[in-house]
Design a protein around this motif. Structure first.
Motif, PDB file in Angstrom:
ATOM      1  N   PHE A 365      59.016 113.516  48.661  1.00 29.18           N
ATOM      2  CA  PHE A 365      60.190 112.704  48.987  1.00 29.18           C
ATOM      3  C   PHE A 365      59.757 111.543  49.877  1.00 29.18           C
ATOM      4  N   ASP A 366      60.673 110.586  50.006  1.00 34.67           N
ATOM      5  CA  ASP A 366      60.469 109.449  50.913  1.00 34.67           C
ATOM      6  C   ASP A 366      61.090 109.795  52.260  1.00 34.67           C
ATOM      7  N   ARG A 367      60.302 109.655  53.331  1.00 35.51           N
ATOM      8  CA  ARG A 367      60.811 109.999  54.661  1.00 35.51           C
ATOM      9  C   ARG A 367      61.504 108.784  55.305  1.00 35.51           C
ATOM     10  N   ILE A 368      62.529 108.295  54.634  1.00 31.23           N
ATOM     11  CA  ILE A 368      63.332 107.165  55.127  1.00 31.23           C
ATOM     12  C   ILE A 368      64.762 107.650  55.264  1.00 31.23           C
ATOM     13  N   LEU A 369      65.332 107.487  56.432  1.00 30.88           N
ATOM     14  CA  LEU A 369      66.694 107.933  56.670  1.00 30.88           C
ATOM     15  C   LEU A 369      67.674 107.050  55.918  1.00 30.88           C
ATOM     16  N   ARG A 374      71.391 107.026  59.724  1.00 26.94           N
ATOM     17  CA  ARG A 374      70.883 106.176  60.800  1.00 26.94           C
ATOM     18  C   ARG A 374      72.020 105.726  61.711  1.00 26.94           C
ATOM     19  N   LYS A 375      73.154 105.334  61.109  1.00 25.82           N
ATOM     20  CA  LYS A 375      74.301 104.939  61.923  1.00 25.82           C
ATOM     21  C   LYS A 375      74.822 106.111  62.741  1.00 25.82           C
ATOM     22  N   GLU A 376      74.806 107.313  62.142  1.00 25.50           N
ATOM     23  CA  GLU A 376      75.277 108.496  62.868  1.00 25.50           C
ATOM     24  C   GLU A 376      74.394 108.786  64.074  1.00 25.50           C
ATOM     25  N   MET A 377      73.075 108.593  63.913  1.00 24.13           N
ATOM     26  CA  MET A 377      72.163 108.813  65.037  1.00 24.13           C
ATOM     27  C   MET A 377      72.331 107.738  66.103  1.00 24.13           C
ATOM     28  N   GLU A 378      72.584 106.494  65.676  1.00 20.40           N
ATOM     29  CA  GLU A 378      72.759 105.414  66.652  1.00 20.40           C
ATOM     30  C   GLU A 378      74.064 105.545  67.413  1.00 20.40           C
ATOM     31  N   SER A 437      50.668 107.912  52.513  1.00 25.90           N
ATOM     32  CA  SER A 437      50.936 106.502  52.789  1.00 25.90           C
ATOM     33  C   SER A 437      52.241 106.077  52.135  1.00 25.90           C
ATOM     34  N   GLU A 438      52.744 104.900  52.555  1.00 28.52           N
ATOM     35  CA  GLU A 438      53.976 104.306  52.019  1.00 28.52           C
ATOM     36  C   GLU A 438      55.170 105.237  52.186  1.00 28.52           C
ATOM     37  N   ASN A 439      55.233 105.945  53.352  1.00 30.17           N
ATOM     38  CA  ASN A 439      56.379 106.788  53.710  1.00 30.17           C
ATOM     39  C   ASN A 439      56.632 107.904  52.696  1.00 30.17           C
ATOM     40  N   ILE A 515      45.767 110.839  41.252  1.00 35.91           N
ATOM     41  CA  ILE A 515      45.341 111.758  42.309  1.00 35.91           C
ATOM     42  C   ILE A 515      45.969 113.139  42.119  1.00 35.91           C
ATOM     43  N   PHE A 516      47.292 113.181  41.908  1.00 37.33           N
ATOM     44  CA  PHE A 516      48.002 114.454  41.814  1.00 37.33           C
ATOM     45  C   PHE A 516      48.330 114.761  40.353  1.00 37.33           C
ATOM     46  N   LYS A 517      48.436 116.043  40.082  1.00 37.40           N
ATOM     47  CA  LYS A 517      48.762 116.494  38.729  1.00 37.40           C
ATOM     48  C   LYS A 517      50.198 116.105  38.394  1.00 37.40           C
ATOM     49  N   GLU A 518      50.389 115.713  37.177  1.00 40.68           N
ATOM     50  CA  GLU A 518      51.709 115.287  36.739  1.00 40.68           C
ATOM     51  C   GLU A 518      52.612 116.503  36.567  1.00 40.68           C
ATOM     52  N   GLY A 519      53.826 116.431  37.134  1.00 43.17           N
ATOM     53  CA  GLY A 519      54.790 117.516  37.028  1.00 43.17           C
ATOM     54  C   GLY A 519      54.600 118.620  38.038  1.00 43.17           C
ATOM     55  N   PHE A 520      53.558 118.544  38.878  1.00 44.28           N
ATOM     56  CA  PHE A 520      53.325 119.599  39.871  1.00 44.28           C
ATOM     57  C   PHE A 520      54.321 119.496  41.026  1.00 44.28           C
ATOM     58  N   LEU A 521      54.674 118.271  41.410  1.00 43.14           N
ATOM     59  CA  LEU A 521      55.568 118.032  42.540  1.00 43.14           C
ATOM     60  C   LEU A 521      56.926 117.588  42.029  1.00 43.14           C
ATOM     61  N   LYS A 522      57.971 118.113  42.635  1.00 40.79           N
ATOM     62  CA  LYS A 522      59.338 117.769  42.267  1.00 40.79           C
ATOM     63  C   LYS A 522      59.849 116.673  43.204  1.00 40.79           C
ATOM     64  N   GLU A 523      60.403 115.619  42.625  1.00 42.29           N
ATOM     65  CA  GLU A 523      60.927 114.493  43.410  1.00 42.29           C
ATOM     66  C   GLU A 523      62.318 114.839  43.938  1.00 42.29           C
ATOM     67  N   VAL A 524      62.485 114.839  45.275  1.00 43.40           N
ATOM     68  CA  VAL A 524      63.770 115.135  45.913  1.00 43.40           C
ATOM     69  C   VAL A 524      64.013 114.092  47.003  1.00 43.40           C
ATOM     70  N   THR A 525      65.190 114.190  47.617  1.00 45.46           N
ATOM     71  CA  THR A 525      65.521 113.323  48.749  1.00 45.46           C
ATOM     72  C   THR A 525      65.177 114.019  50.060  1.00 45.46           C
ATOM     73  N   LEU A 526      65.274 113.276  51.149  1.00 42.51           N
ATOM     74  CA  LEU A 526      64.973 113.833  52.463  1.00 42.51           C
ATOM     75  C   LEU A 526      65.966 114.927  52.836  1.00 42.51           C
ATOM     76  N   ASP A 527      67.231 114.739  52.530  1.00 42.15           N
ATOM     77  CA  ASP A 527      68.235 115.764  52.854  1.00 42.15           C
ATOM     78  C   ASP A 527      67.988 117.044  52.063  1.00 42.15           C
ATOM     79  N   GLU A 528      67.625 116.907  50.787  1.00 45.15           N
ATOM     80  CA  GLU A 528      67.344 118.102  49.985  1.00 45.15           C
ATOM     81  C   GLU A 528      66.119 118.839  50.510  1.00 45.15           C
ATOM     82  N   ALA A 529      65.103 118.091  50.961  1.00 45.66           N
ATOM     83  CA  ALA A 529      63.920 118.734  51.534  1.00 45.66           C
ATOM     84  C   ALA A 529      64.270 119.473  52.819  1.00 45.66           C
ATOM     85  N   ASP A 530      65.151 118.898  53.645  1.00 47.46           N
ATOM     86  CA  ASP A 530      65.572 119.584  54.872  1.00 47.46           C
ATOM     87  C   ASP A 530      66.321 120.870  54.549  1.00 47.46           C
TER      88      ASP A 530
END
Length: 589
Positions: A365-369, A374-378, A437-439, A515-530
């Motif tokens: 996942f991308d570690r970008i809020l 972000r507004k809730e934290m601010e 890299s690249e978040n 670099i990584f095997k195709e289909g090995f990693l599942k693409e999710v969002t930051l909230d789903e990873a949490d």
């Protein structure tokens, strides 16, 4: 009595009495004599229009108490000649005379023209001249009156000659009038001389002031010219410096990009170093053991040192702290603490063999809020950071508990074993995130009892080829080593940790497939990873460090022990004291 007000050039007002038959020329002469001005160079104006001085007040059309302006004349040019036409008994002849000619001289000049003596018309008769309904008669009046005083100083005029008889009373009245006019003229002449001197002084002063003003203006203009010249020179210098800075900026652009990259690397290394230091401190606090981190991290002023190497911190974390022995408050505990001090044989370490989970739940996942988070934290309420009454009560209770007892005198090895046992019971599952890299971030789940070797096995299972070189690094560039004898708790990775997965080069999103095997990693969002992380760690419980304490003896137990001691005194003789030589003073009592 009627009067006219004359406003002179020196801003003074002269009030001149007037009669209907008085010539305006006399008004001008009186005002000039009173203020020291020459009558031949000034004239009267009313509302910006020239006033004929040869007219009487009755014929001038001026209102009573009018205000006239005395200004420099452009019509009078000194001694001018005027054309005089003299009418004698219906015969008129013309001749030119200067404006300063008296009436007696004028009659003498016309006597040749008329072939008769006009000044002496005969016995008992006197010459008389009439101009504009005003009559001048008598030798004294004719000899003292000039054409200029009559208001005739340019152009031409018609005079009428006649003869008249004068009685003795009229002669005396004329003589008295001439004498009064002459006396007044003398007084005005004295005032005129004084005022003339004052006017000249004022003119000189004004000329001097004007000269000084012109000199000052010239100096100011010279200063402005010099300042303008200096400003142009400065502008040229600034333009030259600007061009030079532009050239220097172009020259240093390449070096700046390289230095900027180095500074960013240095800044990130400092941040990673600080995070690793905090990780070691947290691990030390959670373990509950006493070490020498404080002596290495804090300076003499109590500030955090930044020149400590990671190797020194690691050694300090594993070095026990030896405080000075203080037996001033020593007391025996109420209950006996059984501790085995027998020296056990060192156990031979065995490889950890724990079965991994059925699924690592590997996601990326991308570690970008998000913008909402972000507004809730601010927008966090500042009341969260305020100390409430409940916080004070909890702090007071903790301090009271600390003051009510003392730490038990037990070995550090025993405390470490207790803390390790509690961590094994509390932290059953672990979540590790691998930062790219690249978040981009990879998340996987582990059992806490697995060895660190399982982490490397998981990373290698994701890679396309085993020949790809990589490193697992903490934030302070401390590398994680492959070890089959240490579990995740002993390595300080439980229950959650972040590791930097570093390759030889920066990996972009386009290179992930290489670099990584195709289909090995599942693409999710930051909230789903949490959410996945919380579900996996839900079986864990809270870790409470082991803190052996010795509580003060209660009053009831003291009475009971004193009573038992008193009852035993009657059973036999008191015990014999041992030889206390060589023992400490506090132990001899």
């Amino acid at each position: 009595m009627s009067s006219l007000t004359v406003l002179c050039p020196n801003a003074r007002r002269c009030k001149v009495p007037i009669t209907p038959g008085k010539l305006l020329r006399e008004v001008l002469e009186t005002a000039c004599l009173m203020q020291g001005y020459d009558t031949d160079h000034y004239e009267l104006q009313f509302h910006g229009k020239h006033v004929d001085e040869s007219l009487t007040f009755r014929l001038s059309g001026l209102p009573n108490n009018a205000c006239l302006d005395m200004v420099l004349s452009t019509r009078k040019t000194g001694a001018m000649e005027v054309e005089i036409a003299l009418d004698v008994q219906g015969v008129r002849k013309t001749k030119a005379f200067p404006a300063t000619t008296t009436l007696s001289e004028l009659l003498a000049g016309f006597s040749k023209e008329f072939q008769m003596d006009l000044s002496n018309p005969g016995e008992g008769k006197y010459a008389s001249v009439t101009y504009l309904s005003k009559q001048w008669k008598g030798d004294a009046v004719l000899s003292s009156s000039t054409l200029k005083s009559m208001g005739i100083y340019s152009g031409g005029a018609v005079l009428r000659f006649s003869t008249c008889e004068l009685s003795e009373e009229e002669k005396k009245a004329i003589d008295n009038l001439v004498a009064a006019v002459e006396e007044r003229r003398k007084q005005l002449t004295q005032v005129y001389e004084q005022k003339k001197i004052e006017n000249q002084q004022r003119i000189d002063m004004e000329a001097r002031y004007q000269k000084e003003l012109e000199e000052q203006q010239r100096i100011e203009e010279e200063k402005q010219r010099i300042q303008e010249e200096e400003r142009r020179i400065q502008e040229k210098q600034r333009e030259t410096e600007k061009n030079q800075r532009a050239l220097n900026a172009q020259r240093m652009e390449t070096d700046a990009s390289v230095e900027g990259q180095n500074s960013r690397d240095q800044g990130s290394s400092e941040i990673e170093r600080l995070e690793a230091t905090l990780r070691i401190l947290n691990s030390s606090l959670q373990s509950g053991r006493s070490d020498s981190l404080v002596d290495h991290l804090l300076s003499e002023r109590g500030t955090l040192r930044t020149d400590v190497e990671m190797e020194d911190l690691t050694v300090a974390a594993n070095t026990p702290y030896n405080p000075p022995v203080d037996f001033s408050n020593f007391k025996f505990p109420d209950k006996k603490i059984e501790v085995s001090y027998a020296v056990e044989e060192e156990k031979i370490q065995e490889e950890i063999d724990v079965s991994p989970p059925e699924s690592r739940q590997a996601v990326i996942f991308d570690r970008i809020l998000s913008e909402e988070k972000r507004k809730e934290m601010e927008e966090t309420d500042e009341a969260v950071y305020e100390t409430t009454a409940q916080d004070i009560k909890i702090l007071q209770r903790n301090l009271k508990d600390q003051a009510s007892g003392q730490r038990a005198f037990v070995p550090k090895r025993f405390v470490d074993a207790k803390n390790r046992e509690r961590k094994l019971n509390a932290y059953q599952n672990t979540v590790i995130r691998f930062i790219l890299s690249e978040n981009r971030t990879i998340q996987a789940v582990f059992y806490s009892k697995e060895s660190t070797n399982s982490i490397f096995d998981f990373v290698e299972s994701m890679l396309v080829s085993n020949s790809i070189k990589y490193d697992l690094v903490f934030f302070l560039k401390e590398k994680l080593t492959r070890d089959k004898f240490k579990n995740l708790i002993d390595s300080g990775l439980a229950p959650k940790s972040n590791l930097i997965l570093r390759f030889g080069e920066t990996i972009s999103k386009e290179k992930f497939g290489t670099i990584f095997k195709e289909g090995f990693l599942k693409e999710v969002t930051l909230d789903e990873a949490d959410i996945l992380s919380k579900e996996w760690l839900s079986v864990n419980s809270g870790f409470v460090p082991y803190n052996p304490m010795v509580h003060p003896e209660s009053q009831g137990s003291q009475f009971k022990r004193n009573a038992e001691a008193a009852g035993n005194d009657n059973e036999g003789p008191p015990p014999q004291r041992r030889n206390v030589e060589g023992l400490p003073k506090w132990f001899k009592k």
